[in-house]
Motif scaffolding. Sequence first.
Motif, PDB file in Angstrom:
ATOM      1  N   ILE A 101     -22.179  29.498 -12.725  1.00 28.50           N
ATOM      2  CA  ILE A 101     -21.434  28.335 -12.228  1.00 28.50           C
ATOM      3  C   ILE A 101     -21.125  27.405 -13.403  1.00 28.50           C
ATOM      4  CG2 ILE A 101     -21.522  26.325 -10.721  1.00 28.50           C
ATOM      5  CD1 ILE A 101     -23.371  27.952  -8.881  1.00 28.50           C
ATOM      6  N   PRO A 102     -19.851  27.087 -13.660  1.00 27.64           N
ATOM      7  CA  PRO A 102     -19.474  26.340 -14.875  1.00 27.64           C
ATOM      8  C   PRO A 102     -19.592  24.830 -14.737  1.00 27.64           C
ATOM      9  CG  PRO A 102     -17.503  26.933 -13.666  1.00 27.64           C
ATOM     10  CD  PRO A 102     -18.661  27.513 -12.888  1.00 27.64           C
ATOM     11  N   LEU A 103     -20.766  24.351 -14.365  1.00 27.54           N
ATOM     12  CA  LEU A 103     -21.010  22.918 -14.278  1.00 27.54           C
ATOM     13  C   LEU A 103     -21.942  22.484 -15.405  1.00 27.54           C
ATOM     14  CD1 LEU A 103     -21.488  22.417 -10.419  1.00 27.54           C
ATOM     15  CD2 LEU A 103     -19.406  22.182 -11.785  1.00 27.54           C
ATOM     16  N   VAL A 104     -21.792  21.218 -15.828  1.00 29.78           N
ATOM     17  CA  VAL A 104     -22.524  20.727 -16.997  1.00 29.78           C
ATOM     18  C   VAL A 104     -23.067  19.332 -16.706  1.00 29.78           C
ATOM     19  CG1 VAL A 104     -22.360  20.186 -19.457  1.00 29.78           C
ATOM     20  CG2 VAL A 104     -20.953  22.031 -18.495  1.00 29.78           C
ATOM     21  N   ASP A 105     -24.329  19.090 -17.045  1.00 30.30           N
ATOM     22  CA  ASP A 105     -24.927  17.753 -16.958  1.00 30.30           C
ATOM     23  C   ASP A 105     -24.585  16.968 -18.214  1.00 30.30           C
ATOM     24  OD1 ASP A 105     -26.168  18.170 -14.491  1.00 30.30           O
ATOM     25  OD2 ASP A 105     -27.970  19.012 -15.408  1.00 30.30           O
ATOM     26  N   VAL A 106     -24.162  15.703 -18.043  1.00 29.13           N
ATOM     27  CA  VAL A 106     -23.779  14.894 -19.198  1.00 29.13           C
ATOM     28  C   VAL A 106     -24.619  13.625 -19.350  1.00 29.13           C
ATOM     29  CG1 VAL A 106     -21.418  15.773 -19.292  1.00 29.13           C
ATOM     30  CG2 VAL A 106     -21.928  13.780 -17.859  1.00 29.13           C
ATOM     31  N   ALA A 107     -25.443  13.298 -18.356  1.00 22.29           N
ATOM     32  CA  ALA A 107     -26.332  12.133 -18.458  1.00 22.29           C
ATOM     33  C   ALA A 107     -27.411  12.264 -17.402  1.00 22.29           C
ATOM     34  CB  ALA A 107     -25.553  10.822 -18.270  1.00 22.29           C
ATOM     35  N   ALA A 108     -28.561  11.624 -17.662  1.00 22.87           N
ATOM     36  CA  ALA A 108     -29.697  11.693 -16.738  1.00 22.87           C
ATOM     37  C   ALA A 108     -30.125  10.274 -16.372  1.00 22.87           C
ATOM     38  CB  ALA A 108     -30.863  12.453 -17.379  1.00 22.87           C
ATOM     39  N   PHE A 109     -29.824   9.844 -15.156  1.00 24.92           N
ATOM     40  CA  PHE A 109     -30.140   8.470 -14.783  1.00 24.92           C
ATOM     41  C   PHE A 109     -31.515   8.310 -14.156  1.00 24.92           C
ATOM     42  CE2 PHE A 109     -25.643   8.144 -15.545  1.00 24.92           C
ATOM     43  CZ  PHE A 109     -25.585   6.934 -16.230  1.00 24.92           C
ATOM     44  N   TYR A 110     -32.187   9.423 -13.868  1.00 23.01           N
ATOM     45  CA  TYR A 110     -33.602   9.356 -13.510  1.00 23.01           C
ATOM     46  C   TYR A 110     -34.374  10.086 -14.606  1.00 23.01           C
ATOM     47  CZ  TYR A 110     -33.758   7.274  -8.822  1.00 23.01           C
ATOM     48  OH  TYR A 110     -33.722   6.396  -7.765  1.00 23.01           O
ATOM     49  N   GLN A 111     -35.076   9.339 -15.434  1.00 19.42           N
ATOM     50  CA  GLN A 111     -35.920   9.955 -16.449  1.00 19.42           C
ATOM     51  C   GLN A 111     -37.117  10.648 -15.812  1.00 19.42           C
ATOM     52  OE1 GLN A 111     -35.203   9.869 -20.026  1.00 19.42           O
ATOM     53  NE2 GLN A 111     -33.287   9.432 -18.952  1.00 19.42           N
ATOM     54  N   LYS A 112     -37.511  10.157 -14.649  1.00 23.55           N
ATOM     55  CA  LYS A 112     -38.579  10.785 -13.876  1.00 23.55           C
ATOM     56  C   LYS A 112     -38.018  11.159 -12.512  1.00 23.55           C
ATOM     57  CE  LYS A 112     -42.516   8.153 -15.786  1.00 23.55           C
ATOM     58  NZ  LYS A 112     -43.668   7.291 -15.404  1.00 23.55           N
ATOM     59  N   ASN A 113     -38.232  12.398 -12.116  1.00 29.88           N
ATOM     60  CA  ASN A 113     -37.887  12.788 -10.766  1.00 29.88           C
ATOM     61  C   ASN A 113     -38.698  11.942  -9.790  1.00 29.88           C
ATOM     62  OD1 ASN A 113     -37.860  14.354  -8.220  1.00 29.88           O
ATOM     63  ND2 ASN A 113     -36.820  15.892  -9.448  1.00 29.88           N
ATOM     64  N   ALA A 114     -38.064  11.439  -8.751  1.00 32.03           N
ATOM     65  CA  ALA A 114     -38.734  10.533  -7.804  1.00 32.03           C
ATOM     66  C   ALA A 114     -39.572  11.270  -6.764  1.00 32.03           C
ATOM     67  CB  ALA A 114     -37.697   9.658  -7.107  1.00 32.03           C
ATOM     68  N   GLN A 115     -39.717  12.595  -6.897  1.00 27.09           N
ATOM     69  CA  GLN A 115     -40.457  13.386  -5.927  1.00 27.09           C
ATOM     70  C   GLN A 115     -41.945  13.041  -5.952  1.00 27.09           C
ATOM     71  OE1 GLN A 115     -38.697  16.010  -4.017  1.00 27.09           O
ATOM     72  NE2 GLN A 115     -40.461  15.408  -2.784  1.00 27.09           N
ATOM     73  N   VAL A 116     -42.517  12.845  -4.770  1.00 20.41           N
ATOM     74  CA  VAL A 116     -43.938  12.527  -4.649  1.00 20.41           C
ATOM     75  C   VAL A 116     -44.569  13.407  -3.580  1.00 20.41           C
ATOM     76  CG1 VAL A 116     -43.692  10.118  -5.366  1.00 20.41           C
ATOM     77  CG2 VAL A 116     -43.487  10.694  -2.941  1.00 20.41           C
ATOM     78  N   GLU A 133     -35.202   2.938 -26.148  1.00 20.55           N
ATOM     79  CA  GLU A 133     -34.509   2.710 -27.416  1.00 20.55           C
ATOM     80  C   GLU A 133     -33.097   3.278 -27.438  1.00 20.55           C
ATOM     81  OE1 GLU A 133     -36.829   4.173 -30.654  1.00 20.55           O
ATOM     82  OE2 GLU A 133     -38.428   2.691 -30.387  1.00 20.55           O
ATOM     83  N   LYS A 134     -32.834   4.265 -26.590  1.00 25.21           N
ATOM     84  CA  LYS A 134     -31.541   4.951 -26.647  1.00 25.21           C
ATOM     85  C   LYS A 134     -30.635   4.650 -25.461  1.00 25.21           C
ATOM     86  CE  LYS A 134     -33.540   8.776 -29.302  1.00 25.21           C
ATOM     87  NZ  LYS A 134     -33.805  10.247 -29.339  1.00 25.21           N
ATOM     88  N   GLY A 135     -31.141   3.896 -24.496  1.00 26.51           N
ATOM     89  CA  GLY A 135     -30.306   3.486 -23.382  1.00 26.51           C
ATOM     90  C   GLY A 135     -30.495   4.312 -22.125  1.00 26.51           C
ATOM     91  N   ILE A 136     -30.360   3.641 -20.976  1.00 31.82           N
ATOM     92  CA  ILE A 136     -30.438   4.293 -19.678  1.00 31.82           C
ATOM     93  C   ILE A 136     -29.423   5.437 -19.625  1.00 31.82           C
ATOM     94  CG2 ILE A 136     -29.843   3.938 -17.246  1.00 31.82           C
ATOM     95  CD1 ILE A 136     -31.227   1.243 -17.388  1.00 31.82           C
ATOM     96  N   GLY A 137     -29.821   6.522 -18.972  1.00 30.77           N
ATOM     97  CA  GLY A 137     -28.963   7.702 -18.873  1.00 30.77           C
ATOM     98  C   GLY A 137     -29.202   8.718 -19.962  1.00 30.77           C
ATOM     99  N   CYS A 138     -30.073   8.396 -20.919  1.00 32.08           N
ATOM    100  CA  CYS A 138     -30.293   9.280 -22.062  1.00 32.08           C
ATOM    101  C   CYS A 138     -30.804  10.646 -21.616  1.00 32.08           C
ATOM    102  CB  CYS A 138     -31.291   8.635 -23.022  1.00 32.08           C
ATOM    103  SG  CYS A 138     -31.598   9.603 -24.521  1.00 32.08           S
TER     104      CYS A 138
END
Length: 339
Positions: free
Chosen positions: A102-117, A290-295
């Motif tokens: 599947i030709p999809l690509v991630d370009v940013a990550a707005f959750y540095q931690k998965n919210a799964q509990v 240091e590198k900004g949200i979404g890093c």
Amino acid sequence: MNAHTLFGKNAVVTALAISAISVALPAYALDKVRFGTDWLAEADHGGFYQALADGTYAKYGLDVEIQQGGPGAQNRALLLNGKLDFYLGTQQEQLVGIEEGIPLVDVAAFYQKNAQVILAHPDSDVQNFEDLAKLETIYMTHGGFGAYFEWMKATFGGFRDEQFKPYNFSPAPFLSDKQSAQQGLITAEPYEIERQTGTEPKIFLLADSGYKPYANMITTQQNLIDTNPDLVQRFVDASTEGWYNYLYGDNTAANALIKSTNPDMTDGQIEYAIEKIKSYGIVDSGDTLEKGIGCMTAERYKQLADELVKVKLLNPDTDYTKAFDTRFSCKGTGLKLKK
């Protein structure tokens, strides 16, 4: 006879009005962007609604339409069919998608931690993550059972398939079974359980126990990256600023937009979610400081790929590097907005 003499004061007023309009409007047409989220509007999407509500997307030359997900929504499929430009996906589904071509690509990550509990009863003997293995039952979705539960079994001793019972998005079975645990998101299920019982359950964030996939990924088609990387960059940058303003600025308008989009959402739920997002470092922690949200970094992305290979959920020959593109994040965008 010059124009001022011919038209007098009316000409001056008209000229001033035209000038004012030209200042107020962008110097270019806004690019239409269609963005699909993974669920109904909620605080987990707050930064995106913030960027829409406060004009940040418009400032970046974007006319963004947010299409909320929810039961029956097929936003990832709509992205694949070209009916959406961006989708709010997960790292694991993206890696598996690459294996399937599947030709999809991630370009940013707005959750540095998965919210799964995983949630346990407040009066249970469960004191740490490993103690969850002692319980008779863990209510999970089939997706969770086939994903992070495989990681739990491979990482900690004692977890077994017999613990699995399907989770139907109601806390009732968990609440009636004192020897059980339940999956959830840190921003949602604990709040509902506390609302019903008056007591918050014990919360075990998988990310703090070693399960470290990114989440709330901005996902797009490779074709859009190839043909219009500037649009991708502007959407990532504007969304990043939106998240800073949502977490550290005035988010009143964004929350109003969330509630109008999803009338079942309440102020209490939103307030609870934002507090958990901040206190657990879901959005702003680690590299983002240091590198900004979404890093999103190649090193972090590889960690999950390696874990999935270890638990036999990903073929070791899969080229995981096709799943992401780090050129659009980690540039310090929005850091000055943090207060």
